[in-house]
Design an enzyme around this catalytic site. Structure first.
Site, PDB file in Angstrom:
ATOM      1  N   TRP A 107       3.885   1.464  -0.936  1.00  0.00           N
ATOM      2  CA  TRP A 107       4.634   1.527  -2.194  1.00  0.00           C
ATOM      3  C   TRP A 107       3.821   2.232  -3.278  1.00  0.00           C
ATOM      4  O   TRP A 107       4.342   2.981  -4.080  1.00  0.00           O
ATOM      5  CB  TRP A 107       5.012   0.110  -2.646  1.00  0.00           C
ATOM      6  CG  TRP A 107       5.589   0.089  -4.030  1.00  0.00           C
ATOM      7  CD1 TRP A 107       6.834   0.488  -4.401  1.00  0.00           C
ATOM      8  CD2 TRP A 107       4.933  -0.331  -5.230  1.00  0.00           C
ATOM      9  NE1 TRP A 107       7.000   0.351  -5.743  1.00  0.00           N
ATOM     10  CE2 TRP A 107       5.840  -0.153  -6.285  1.00  0.00           C
ATOM     11  CE3 TRP A 107       3.664  -0.837  -5.513  1.00  0.00           C
ATOM     12  CZ2 TRP A 107       5.534  -0.466  -7.597  1.00  0.00           C
ATOM     13  CZ3 TRP A 107       3.362  -1.160  -6.822  1.00  0.00           C
ATOM     14  CH2 TRP A 107       4.282  -0.969  -7.837  1.00  0.00           C
ATOM     15  N   HIS A 108       2.491   2.013  -3.287  1.00  0.00           N
ATOM     16  CA  HIS A 108       1.662   2.663  -4.298  1.00  0.00           C
ATOM     17  C   HIS A 108       1.642   4.169  -4.117  1.00  0.00           C
ATOM     18  O   HIS A 108       1.480   4.911  -5.075  1.00  0.00           O
ATOM     19  CB  HIS A 108       0.235   2.115  -4.242  1.00  0.00           C
ATOM     20  CG  HIS A 108       0.071   0.816  -4.974  1.00  0.00           C
ATOM     21  ND1 HIS A 108       0.269   0.701  -6.324  1.00  0.00           N
ATOM     22  CD2 HIS A 108      -0.261  -0.426  -4.542  1.00  0.00           C
ATOM     23  CE1 HIS A 108       0.060  -0.551  -6.696  1.00  0.00           C
ATOM     24  NE2 HIS A 108      -0.251  -1.251  -5.636  1.00  0.00           N
ATOM     25  N   GLY A 109       1.786   4.615  -2.879  1.00  0.00           N
ATOM     26  CA  GLY A 109       1.786   6.059  -2.648  1.00  0.00           C
ATOM     27  C   GLY A 109       1.247   6.381  -1.273  1.00  0.00           C
ATOM     28  O   GLY A 109       0.545   5.576  -0.670  1.00  0.00           O
ATOM     29  N   GLY A 123       0.828  -1.206   0.000  1.00  0.00           N
ATOM     30  CA  GLY A 123       0.000   0.000   0.000  1.00  0.00           C
ATOM     31  C   GLY A 123       0.858   1.249   0.000  1.00  0.00           C
ATOM     32  O   GLY A 123       0.673   2.145  -0.837  1.00  0.00           O
TER      33      GLY A 123
END
Lengths: 405, 418
Positions: free
Chosen positions: A335-337, A333
């Site tokens: 990592w996605h932003g 999560g």
């Protein structure tokens, strides 16, 4: 001075130029030769086209990033030849993640005004961390710095994956397929390429360009519905449409990257395998964005589990795997932003997979009582599909627009 | 040769596909012929395909269609709507409706220049909405909805180093859609800076234009909104002869039947849907006190339209629509401001030789002139028809336009005409 910049796989022109550039490589491979110098120049030209022109800041960021990772990895390889301390290893991994962390945090801290980084930095980080880890394991022994650079900068996959592994890449790069095997690769490559066109430019266009904007418009118009929660039929439509768009757009993109790799004699691994046919959420992650989820499985979930077991902090294996899932998906999560909906998306999947595990264990114990037939199988696919689509609704960020803007 | 055969099996279809795609899109051809039924449907469909495209407009103008350019009022298709009147009676013209909610002068400018060749020396009806002239003018997202790359390439290939073209280029660059293609963006930047396009740029734009024209010819008639069926139904309500008195009776009757649930003489369906049957009213009380249409970049965008119509030697009828007086009283719109707005628009028109103006801006208290809050309907359409019909059916004097770049200036945009 005309600015030249081509976004990867975005226009017919890009594909025409790409295929013309590939032609010498293909002729070479057909005759059993790999023209390494040409391939390097060709790759560099395409990197300049992607990160040049008015995207030059990205190009500079890429060069700095590669130099940094290159020095870091070389230093660690050198260190690892004689010694093997856990502290140094952890330090090296943290240093490898540092640039990505900075890039992800800056817009958050600077209120979205500054953006650092470049297209594909997240995907490159997977490659660099993976190499550091495998050097530690001792599975990468003969480290070839030229090949490492080639692996990192392999342009078909640089912007959005699939995420390849160093050892696998090395094997493909060094062994040239014989003619009949290469002809088969070419056939696959053309098939992937055209399937990609169908996915991204026809289905992705229908779901993403034609329908998504109006569904979003209708959904946002009904923000006062359902006591201010904005739950509406349009939102439901948006959920399914967005899920389809996400799949066809991304799967199409991955297929392009794989096709171009195959033309170059590199069998980049597949990223999707009929994800919406999955019968449970665990199976879904074995079919959706596979190179990412396998990466997380191998380098986060497994390592975390081993580490916990070794340290004996918790004895219960089930507990350990549950914590590992939470950590795994939470990191995904992040990592996605750094937005609430990506993190909630991660947590949602962690919970889904934990519940799924509990159910599977329960089912195993009570095999006699629980029916298993065509209907239950169909139902499980249906249920999984809807759970996944709901998670993509969270992921899409529309709830943020609906509730907080 | 086995390998050669396999190569052909792999790449043969690719080659065929590439050649077929090039033949379909990259060679200049006229596309499929548009039949008169499709034309009838397309010209009243109000679809963005038609607005943004070229083919249908060109075919319509070569027939006896007259562009009715405006915005959301065009979709108010009661029995007195210009398209219904033109369909019912033999007046020698049909309507090509161009515009929708959110389309304003800047979009119209690009869509007019796109049909330059066909529009030269022709007649045009142009319905102005004072509501366009807000302090910020054209909303970028709405512009994007009506903008097409084809309009932009057509425009770029004929743009010259004039004040108007430089201004249009700057406006285009201020809209996100104007910078969505690098080629168009760079060329527009050159025009804005008063420079010429290079031969390479012209070649690339021409090639892009060919592809976009083919796309337009192939796809713009797909998925049209079917207003034509509705218009045919409406014509049945009209009297057999084209008679003002009889038409007025029908208009009053239809309006009376359709305005029963509110005291604003707003159409029932609008009141029910847009005003939530009155539930939204309290929030709208005195909500327009501060509305101001007197200072706006829209005046300069409008000037682009005017200089373009003048350059094409078009005869233009401008309509200044009324506003629902009961609604004005409720929302508190400042009528002094309203009058100064129409005065300013008329000054811009008259000073440059646009003398055909049907000014209905003071008629907001006439019964059934308005279908809802700001949109003309029923008797309003009929009142407009009193000037439109003679304008379109009789020969008009040759226009004598004196275009002035002053109306592009910030000074004019911000000036209050008292």
């Amino acid at each position: 001075m005309p600015v030249i910049n081509l976004q990867p796989y975005s226009s017919p022109r890009y594909f025409l130029i790409l295929l013309l550039g590939l032609l010498p490589i293909m002729i070479g491979l057909y005759h059993g030769k790999r023209f390494r110098v040409y391939e390097t120049i060709f790759s560099l030209v395409f990197l300049v086209l992607t990160f040049g022109g008015d995207h030059w800041q990205q190009g500079v960021a890429l060069i700095i990033y590669i130099a940094y990772q290159f020095i870091l990895t070389l230093a660690y390889v050198h260190y690892r030849k004689t010694r093997n301390q856990t502290g140094v290893f952890v330090g090296a991994v943290l240093l490898a993640i540092l640039p990505l962390t900075v890039v992800k945090f800056t817009p958050f801290l600077a209120g979205g005004k500054i953006t650092l980084g470049f297209l594909g930095i997240s995907y490159l980080t997977f490659k660099t961390v993976q190499v550091v880890m495998e050097v530690r394991d001792g599975t990468i022994k003969d480290f070839d710095w030229k090949l490492y650079l080639h692996f990192l900068l392999f342009f078909p996959t640089i912007s959005s994956g699939p995420i390849d592994r160093y050892r696998r890449f090395k094997k493909d790069y060094e062994t040239i397929p014989d003619r009949s095997a290469y002809l088969e690769d070419l056939e696959k490559a053309v098939h992937y390429l055209f399937l990609g066109f169908f996915y991204k430019f026809i289905l992705g266009y229908l779901f993403g360009t034609l329908w998504l904007p109006s569904l979003q418009h209708w959904a946002l118009m009904q923000r006062h519905a359902f006591g201010g929660l904005g739950l509406s039929w349009a939102l439901l439509g948006y959920m399914y449409d967005y899920s389809m768009y996400l799949f066809f757009d991304f799967a199409g993109y991955s297929l392009f990257a794989i096709a171009i790799s195959y033309f170059m004699g590199i069998k980049t691994p597949p990223n999707f395998n009929k994800p919406f046919a999955a019968g449970n959420i665990k199976e879904f992650w074995n079919r959706w964005h596979m190179t990412l989820s396998f990466w997380f499985r191998d380098f986060i979930f497994m390592r975390f589990t081993f580490w916990f077991m070794k340290k004996r902090w918790i004895k219960n294996r089930i507990r350990i795997s549950q914590i590992a899932y939470l950590v795994n998906f939470l990191i995904m999560g992040f990592w996605h932003g750094l937005t609430w909906y990506y993190i909630v998306y991660g947590l949602f999947h962690a919970c889904a997979i934990i519940i799924n595990d509990i159910w599977l264990r329960y089912k195993k114990k009570h095999q006699a009582q629980i029916p298993s037939n065509k209907f239950t199988k169909g139902f499980s696919v249906f249920l999984t599909f809807n759970v996944v689509c709901f998670s993509f609704l969270i992921f899409s960020g529309i709830l943020d627009k609906l509730w907080f803007m | 040769m086995k390998a050669g055969k396999q190569l052909w099996r792999t790449f043969g279809p690719v080659l065929v596909a590439v050649i077929a795609a090039l033949a379909l899109f990259a060679t200049p051809w006229r596309g499929l012929k548009i039949n008169s039924q499709t034309l009838k449907e397309a010209t009243v469909s109000l679809s963005t395909n038609v607005y943004r495209g070229e083919k249908i407009k060109d075919v319509a103008l070569n027939d006896n269609y007259v562009p009715f350019i405006g915005s959301s009022e065009l979709s108010r298709m009661d029995a007195m709507h210009p398209s219904v009147l033109a369909a019912k009676y033999k007046r020698g013209y049909q309507t090509l409706l161009l515009g929708g909610p959110g389309s304003q002068s800047l979009n119209h400018y690009f869509t007019i220049q796109e049909m330059s060749a066909q529009l030269r020396n022709k007649k045009v009806v142009y319905v102005i909405s004072p509501q366009w002239f807000t302090p910020k003018g054209q909303r970028p997202d709405a512009f994007g909805y009506y903008y097409s790359a084809l309009q932009a390439t057509d425009w770029l290939l004929q743009a010259k180093n004039t004040k108007a073209d430089r201004y249009a280029a700057q406006r285009l660059l201020a809209m996100p859609s104007g910078t969505s293609s690098l080629l168009i963006e760079n060329a527009t930047k050159k025009i804005a800076a008063g420079r010429r396009l290079s031969a390479v740029e012209k070649l690339m734009l021409t090639q892009k234009q060919v592809i976009l024209k083919n796309e337009d010819a192939l796809f713009s008639t797909l998925d049209l909104d079917n207003n034509w069926e509705h218009i045919k139904q409406e014509t049945k309500k009209l009297p057999a002869t084209d008679n003002e008195r009889l038409l007025n009776q029908v208009a009053v009757k239809q309006a009376q039947q359709e305005t029963t649930n509110n005291e604003f003489n707003i159409k029932d369906s609008f009141f029910k849907k847009e005003l939530r049957g009155g539930r939204r009213l309290p929030r709208l009380k005195d909500s327009q006190v501060r509305f101001d249409y007197r200072r706006s970049p829209e005046y300069a965008d409008f000037q682009l339209v005017l200089q373009q119509l003048a350059a094409l030697n078009c005869q233009v009828e401008f309509v200044l629509p009324p506003i629902n007086q009961r609604w004005v009283d409720y929302t508190g719109l400042n009528m002094t401001m309203w009058r100064q707005t129409t005065k300013k628009i008329k000054q811009q028109l008259l000073n440059q030789g646009f003398t055909n103006i049907d000014d209905l801006s003071e008629d907001g208290n006439q019964a059934y002139y308005m279908e809802d809050t700001i949109h003309i309907g029923w008797r309003g359409w009929l009142r407009m028809d009193q000037s439109v019909r003679p304008f379109l059916t009789e020969t008009q004097a040759q226009p004598d336009y004196q275009i002035s770049d002053y109306y592009l200036s910030p000074a004019w945009q911000q000036k209050i005409v008292k």
